[in-house]
Design a protein around this motif. Structure first.
Motif, mmCIF file in Angstrom:
data_model
loop_
_atom_site.group_PDB
_atom_site.id
_atom_site.type_symbol
_atom_site.label_atom_id
_atom_site.label_comp_id
_atom_site.label_asym_id
_atom_site.label_seq_id
_atom_site.Cartn_x
_atom_site.Cartn_y
_atom_site.Cartn_z
ATOM 1 N N UNK A 183 -2.514 14.451 5.453
ATOM 2 C CA UNK A 183 -2.613 14.624 6.949
ATOM 3 C C UNK A 183 -3.573 13.742 7.725
ATOM 4 N N UNK A 184 -4.659 13.184 6.867
ATOM 5 C CA UNK A 184 -6.003 12.628 7.626
ATOM 6 C C UNK A 184 -5.411 11.154 7.426
ATOM 7 N N UNK A 185 -4.499 10.569 7.106
ATOM 8 C CA UNK A 185 -3.844 9.342 7.433
ATOM 9 C C UNK A 185 -2.894 9.183 8.286
ATOM 10 N N UNK A 186 -2.991 8.382 9.222
ATOM 11 C CA UNK A 186 -1.926 8.525 10.377
ATOM 12 C C UNK A 186 -1.868 7.233 10.855
ATOM 13 N N UNK A 187 -0.592 6.691 11.435
ATOM 14 C CA UNK A 187 -0.063 5.434 12.030
ATOM 15 C C UNK A 187 0.264 5.791 13.367
ATOM 16 N N UNK A 188 0.051 4.590 14.137
ATOM 17 C CA UNK A 188 0.646 4.662 15.444
ATOM 18 C C UNK A 188 2.171 4.763 15.681
ATOM 19 N N UNK A 189 2.900 4.037 14.767
ATOM 20 C CA UNK A 189 4.348 4.191 14.715
ATOM 21 C C UNK A 189 4.878 4.566 13.187
ATOM 22 N N UNK A 190 6.041 5.197 13.291
ATOM 23 C CA UNK A 190 6.369 5.235 11.724
ATOM 24 C C UNK A 190 6.883 3.996 11.158
ATOM 25 N N UNK A 191 6.484 3.891 10.010
ATOM 26 C CA UNK A 191 6.757 2.708 9.032
ATOM 27 C C UNK A 191 6.788 3.232 7.633
ATOM 28 N N UNK A 192 7.520 2.370 6.851
ATOM 29 C CA UNK A 192 7.425 2.601 5.315
ATOM 30 C C UNK A 192 7.719 1.261 4.574
ATOM 31 N N UNK A 193 6.790 1.064 3.620
ATOM 32 C CA UNK A 193 6.955 -0.157 2.642
ATOM 33 C C UNK A 193 6.641 0.267 1.108
ATOM 34 N N UNK A 194 7.169 -0.623 0.381
ATOM 35 C CA UNK A 194 7.061 -0.342 -1.002
ATOM 36 C C UNK A 194 6.071 -1.436 -1.592
ATOM 37 N N UNK A 195 5.050 -0.855 -2.341
ATOM 38 C CA UNK A 195 3.887 -1.696 -2.764
ATOM 39 C C UNK A 195 3.993 -1.626 -4.388
ATOM 40 N N UNK A 196 4.006 -3.068 -4.851
ATOM 41 C CA UNK A 196 4.412 -3.277 -6.295
ATOM 42 C C UNK A 196 3.105 -2.477 -7.073
ATOM 43 N N UNK A 197 3.657 -2.060 -8.533
ATOM 44 C CA UNK A 197 2.573 -1.197 -9.126
ATOM 45 C C UNK A 197 1.241 -2.079 -9.540
ATOM 46 N N UNK A 198 1.515 -3.536 -9.985
ATOM 47 C CA UNK A 198 0.397 -4.107 -10.443
ATOM 48 C C UNK A 198 -0.630 -4.378 -9.060
ATOM 49 N N UNK A 199 -0.161 -4.558 -7.984
ATOM 50 C CA UNK A 199 -1.167 -4.707 -6.782
ATOM 51 C C UNK A 199 -1.838 -3.293 -6.940
ATOM 52 N N UNK A 200 -1.119 -2.106 -7.036
ATOM 53 C CA UNK A 200 -1.741 -0.838 -6.724
ATOM 54 C C UNK A 200 -2.912 -0.766 -8.052
ATOM 55 N N UNK A 201 -2.691 -1.245 -9.077
ATOM 56 C CA UNK A 201 -3.487 -0.965 -10.257
ATOM 57 C C UNK A 201 -4.759 -2.075 -10.029
ATOM 58 N N UNK A 202 -4.509 -3.221 -9.581
ATOM 59 C CA UNK A 202 -5.702 -4.071 -9.331
ATOM 60 C C UNK A 202 -6.681 -3.615 -8.221
ATOM 61 N N UNK A 203 -5.803 -3.028 -7.095
ATOM 62 C CA UNK A 203 -6.696 -2.180 -5.968
ATOM 63 C C UNK A 203 -7.392 -1.193 -6.393
#
Length: 374
Positions: A183-203
């Motif tokens: 609840x402490x991460x909010x955006x101005x408008x509703x949006x959704x994305x799918x981030x690949x596993x490799x990118x998240x592991x690197x991040x």
């Protein structure tokens, strides 16, 4: 073109982005780091076309220019050099790269920087700020449940649903599902994305130890993460994510609360005796007692243990894949967890009894059909 840099500082920056580079890239130039120098600032890029990472560091340089340097040989050289200043001399006509150190000289065959693919820029996108601690927790709590099935690309990444009141991270492989909400991460408008596993592991691997702000910009095609001197750009998965809310059972009348570490320890021991194909363990809850058992009929192996628990509901017997339970319990911090059940053929929910005020974690695991042993 010449520049001088500390060997250990350069090695640290290169190691941070080296995970992007694949052993058999689509185009051979992607086996290189792209070095770009301007005003004493060295910008290094690694890419596999889907994901790119960029890092920056200050160097001693009077010239400007760019060159593609072979990643593997450069990294191995730096790993085996003691800490010292290293001088790079680059011939921009032959693309040869010469390193000079106290130990000696090393010559590498570089490539033309103009052949290196351009990194996509996120324009007309949306922006949200996330602290690195929150982002790290979200990745840790969800990424292990992503699927390896390339035929269902949407499930190979983590679904990120940004809203005005909260942000939800969801991962599923069809056998289990993780929903991690902040609840402490909010955006101005509703949006959704799918981030690949490799990118998240690197991040996850490159997030700093100390808490810092991470800027996430995204459009329908790409996401762009930026913190400190690191940038990560990845192509998003353009697929429809399963309707996960409908999968989560709402009428769970059976609630069992138990010490997480005791449950985890017992599962580790019992799973040794489970069938190596199904990894099936049987949970039998009667009153305030949980009996965990497993049997491998092929090798006549069996084991069972009893644990005390708090139980509200009817007696129930249910089978689960031990590996899924172990992974979920390992990723929780709460001392006590609650297992919510409705029937032996319906999904079970694991929720922590204590959690951060800003987070909500729900872990769903599908049951396995019990074999008929007593």
């Amino acid at each position: 073109m010449k520049f001088i840099v500390s060997s250990s500082s350069l090695l640290k920056q290169l190691s941070g982005i080296n995970g992007v580079i694949t052993s058999n890239p689509v185009v051979p130039i992607l086996e290189n780091f792209l070095f770009e120098i301007s005003d004493g600032l060295l910008t290094i890029t690694a890419s596999d076309l889907q994901t790119s990472m960029i890092t920056e560091m200050e160097v001693e340089a009077k010239d400007s220019g760019s060159i593609a340097v072979p990643a593997k040989i450069l990294l191995e050289t730096l790993r085996n050099l003691p800490e010292q200043p290293v001088s790079f001399s680059i011939d921009e006509e032959t693309y040869s790269v010469e390193l000079s150190s106290d130990n000696g000289r090393y010559k590498l065959a570089g490539e033309n920087a103009t052949d290196f693919p351009k990194v996509p820029v996120v324009s007309d996108g949306y922006t949200v700020e996330i602290s690195s601690d929150v982002l790290g927790a979200a990745i840790n709590n969800s990424i292990f449940a992503t699927s390896n099935d390339e035929l269902r690309p949407a499930m190979t990444g983590v679904y990120l649903n940004l809203g005005e009141n909260s942000t939800t991270f969801v991962a599923t492989d069809g056998h289990r599902l993780i929903r991690y909400r902040r609840v402490d991460v909010v955006a101005e408008t509703d949006n959704s994305i799918i981030i690949p596993r490799k990118a998240l592991n690197l991040l996850k691997a490159s997030l700093p130890m100390e808490n810092t702000n991470v800027t996430l910009e995204f459009n329908p095609a790409n996401a762009y993460f930026k913190f400190n001197n690191v940038k990560l750009i990845c192509r998003l998965i353009d697929e429809r994510f399963p309707d996960y809310e409908n999968v989560i059972p709402a009428d769970n009348t059976n609630h069992m609360s138990i010490n997480r570490l005791e449950f985890l320890g017992s599962l580790k021991r019992i799973s040794i005796y489970a069938n190596k194909t199904t990894h099936q363990v049987r949970l039998k809850i009667t009153g305030s007692e949980l009996q965990i058992s497993a049997e491998d009929l092929d090798f006549s192996n069996e084991a069972n243990e009893r644990l005390l628990c708090e139980h509200d509901g009817d007696d129930i017997e249910i089978g689960f894949n031990a590996r899924f339970l172990l992974e979920m319990l390992n990723n929780l911090d709460s001392q006590e967890i609650t297992l919510q059940l409705s029937a032996s053929n319906r999904a079970g929910l694991i929720v922590p009894k204590s959690k951060d005020d800003n987070e909500d974690i729900l872990m769903l695991v599908m049951p396995v059909m019990l074999s008929n042993y007593a």
